[in-house]
Design an enzyme around this catalytic site. Structure first.
Site, PDB file in Angstrom:
ATOM      1  N   LYS A  97       0.832  -1.210   0.000  1.00 19.71           N
ATOM      2  CA  LYS A  97       0.000   0.000   0.000  1.00 19.71           C
ATOM      3  C   LYS A  97       0.869   1.264   0.000  1.00 19.71           C
ATOM      4  CE  LYS A  97      -2.190  -0.856   3.863  1.00 19.71           C
ATOM      5  NZ  LYS A  97      -1.534  -2.057   4.384  1.00 19.71           N
TER       6      LYS A  97
ATOM      7  N   ARG B 195      -9.524   0.856   9.407  1.00 22.89           N
ATOM      8  CA  ARG B 195      -9.019  -0.478   9.714  1.00 22.89           C
ATOM      9  C   ARG B 195     -10.053  -1.352  10.402  1.00 22.89           C
ATOM     10  NH1 ARG B 195      -3.303   0.514   9.434  1.00 22.89           N
ATOM     11  NH2 ARG B 195      -2.068  -1.333   9.777  1.00 22.89           N
TER      12      ARG B 195
ATOM     13  N   ARG C 165      12.147  -6.280   5.317  1.00 23.00           N
ATOM     14  CA  ARG C 165      12.179  -4.900   4.825  1.00 23.00           C
ATOM     15  C   ARG C 165      12.923  -3.954   5.777  1.00 23.00           C
ATOM     16  NH1 ARG C 165       5.828  -2.878   4.901  1.00 23.00           N
ATOM     17  NH2 ARG C 165       5.553  -2.976   7.142  1.00 23.00           N
TER      18      ARG C 165
ATOM     19  N   ARG D  83      11.758  -1.105  10.969  1.00 21.57           N
ATOM     20  CA  ARG D  83      10.631  -0.698  11.803  1.00 21.57           C
ATOM     21  C   ARG D  83      10.546  -1.589  13.037  1.00 21.57           C
ATOM     22  NH1 ARG D  83       5.169   0.019   8.386  1.00 21.57           N
ATOM     23  NH2 ARG D  83       4.354  -1.064  10.207  1.00 21.57           N
TER      24      ARG D  83
ATOM     25  N   ARG E 137      -0.356  -8.520  13.848  1.00 19.51           N
ATOM     26  CA  ARG E 137      -0.944  -7.588  12.873  1.00 19.51           C
ATOM     27  C   ARG E 137      -1.788  -8.327  11.838  1.00 19.51           C
ATOM     28  NH1 ARG E 137       4.554  -5.264  11.723  1.00 19.51           N
ATOM     29  NH2 ARG E 137       3.830  -4.300   9.814  1.00 19.51           N
TER      30      ARG E 137
HETATM   31  P1  ADP Z   1       1.193  -2.036   8.484  1.00 23.22           P
HETATM   32  O1  ADP Z   1       0.032  -1.869   7.557  1.00 23.22           O
HETATM   33  O2  ADP Z   1       2.464  -2.406   7.809  1.00 23.22           O
HETATM   34  O3  ADP Z   1       0.910  -2.897   9.678  1.00 23.22           O
HETATM   35  P2  ADP Z   1       0.947   0.786   9.268  1.00 23.22           P
HETATM   36  O4  ADP Z   1       2.127   1.656   9.068  1.00 23.22           O
HETATM   37  O5  ADP Z   1      -0.260   1.053   8.435  1.00 23.22           O
HETATM   38  O6  ADP Z   1       1.527  -0.664   9.113  1.00 23.22           O
HETATM   39  O7  ADP Z   1       0.479   0.811  10.816  1.00 23.22           O
HETATM   40  C1  ADP Z   1       1.361   0.491  11.856  1.00 23.22           C
HETATM   41  C2  ADP Z   1       0.587   0.348  13.153  1.00 23.22           C
HETATM   42  O8  ADP Z   1      -0.060   1.595  13.484  1.00 23.22           O
HETATM   43  C3  ADP Z   1      -0.542  -0.673  13.148  1.00 23.22           C
HETATM   44  O9  ADP Z   1      -0.099  -1.992  13.410  1.00 23.22           O
HETATM   45  C4  ADP Z   1      -1.453  -0.130  14.263  1.00 23.22           C
HETATM   46  O10 ADP Z   1      -0.935  -0.441  15.548  1.00 23.22           O
HETATM   47  C5  ADP Z   1      -1.341   1.383  14.086  1.00 23.22           C
HETATM   48  N1  ADP Z   1      -2.404   1.918  13.195  1.00 23.22           N
HETATM   49  C6  ADP Z   1      -2.212   2.508  11.984  1.00 23.22           C
HETATM   50  N2  ADP Z   1      -3.392   2.867  11.436  1.00 23.22           N
HETATM   51  C7  ADP Z   1      -4.356   2.503  12.315  1.00 23.22           C
HETATM   52  C8  ADP Z   1      -5.776   2.572  12.329  1.00 23.22           C
HETATM   53  N3  ADP Z   1      -6.478   3.110  11.312  1.00 23.22           N
HETATM   54  N4  ADP Z   1      -6.450   2.083  13.408  1.00 23.22           N
HETATM   55  C9  ADP Z   1      -5.790   1.554  14.451  1.00 23.22           C
HETATM   56  N5  ADP Z   1      -4.452   1.427  14.494  1.00 23.22           N
HETATM   57  C10 ADP Z   1      -3.722   1.896  13.461  1.00 23.22           C
END
Ligand code: ADP
Length: 216
Positions: free
Chosen positions: A13, A88, A127, A161, A172
């Site tokens: 994404k 999410r 990554r 990360r 996740r």
């Molecule tokens: P990835 O999709 O690789 O897991 P992101 O960078 O999108 O990583 O998000 C990292 C973390 O940030 C998530 O695992 C969550 O803990 C938090 N997070 C991000 N966006 C949201 C959201 N919309 N609702 C709840 N938690 C979120």
């Protein structure tokens, strides 16, 4: 155009979002990036979410909606936006709808990144990114052209990360399957969901997306 990028962690994404930002000249809002910046800055939000994120759980809807609400009203998003990592869960999707209605806006397209679990885990666990400019790399799929030097800015400082480890990734993935994936059906029923085969190479995915965006 107002676009949502929907898909599991590591499905591309972020990479495709950056590509779309340039090709459509609209900006991306990545809730993950915003939260990581808050952690880096040591803010109150950052302190609250640090532990939750490193364990791979979802941050509260309240914090997320505050971030989204304060961003979507900004001038830079008047001509459109790309949401990456949000919504999410179903509550967030409904809260977004209510917010957009107030702002007289609508989601035009939801791009759904379909990908197999095995490819995901390999991508995430290998990554890393440039600490200076944020460009992303992968030990298996995408090494810098000159070894140990960022292709974009030349820096030799790289980071991983904190939540890109196998424990956090499985948590996740579980959160994704239980809470986020059902949104695909939600948006399909609204007839704005378009699927992409994300097992493919980056350039092929970008081409597929370009066609989908053109056709609406
Ligand atoms: P990835 O999709 O690789 O897991 P992101 O960078 O999108 O990583 O998000 C990292 C973390 O940030 C998530 O695992 C969550 O803990 C938090 N997070 C991000 N966006 C949201 C959201 N919309 N609702 C709840 N938690 C979120």
């Amino acid at each position: 155009m107002n676009i949502i990028l929907l898909g599991p962690p590591g499905s591309g994404k972020g990479t495709q979002g950056e590509y779309l930002e340039k090709s459509l000249n609209i900006k991306r809002i990545s809730t993950g990036d915003i939260l990581r910046n808050e952690i880096e800055a040591g803010s109150e939000i950052g302190k609250t979410v640090q532990d939750i994120i490193s364990k791979g759980y979802l941050v509260s809807d309240e914090i997320i909606m505050e971030i989204i609400g304060s961003n979507l009203v900004l001038e830079e998003y008047v001509n459109g936006f790309i949401l990456d990592g949000f919504p999410r869960n179903l509550d967030q999707a409904k809260l977004l709808e209510a917010l957009l209605e107030k702002l007289n806006k609508k989601i035009s397209l939801v791009l759904f990144f379909a990908i197999s679990d095995q490819v995901l885990i390999e991508r995430i666990c290998n990554r890393y990114y440039c600490a200076k400019c944020g460009a992303s790399y992968n030990k298996i799929f995408k090494l810098p052209i000159v070894s140990d030097q960022c292709d974009v800015c030349g820096s030799k400082d790289f980071k991983v990360r904190e939540d890109d480890n196998i424990e956090s990734v499985s948590s996740r993935m579980q959160q994704y399957r239980a809470k986020t994936e059902p949104l695909a059906l939600y948006y399909q029923n609204k007839d704005i969901l378009r699927s992409i085969n994300s097992d493919q190479a980056v350039d092929k995915i970008s081409k597929d997306i370009e066609i989908l965006v053109k056709n609406g």
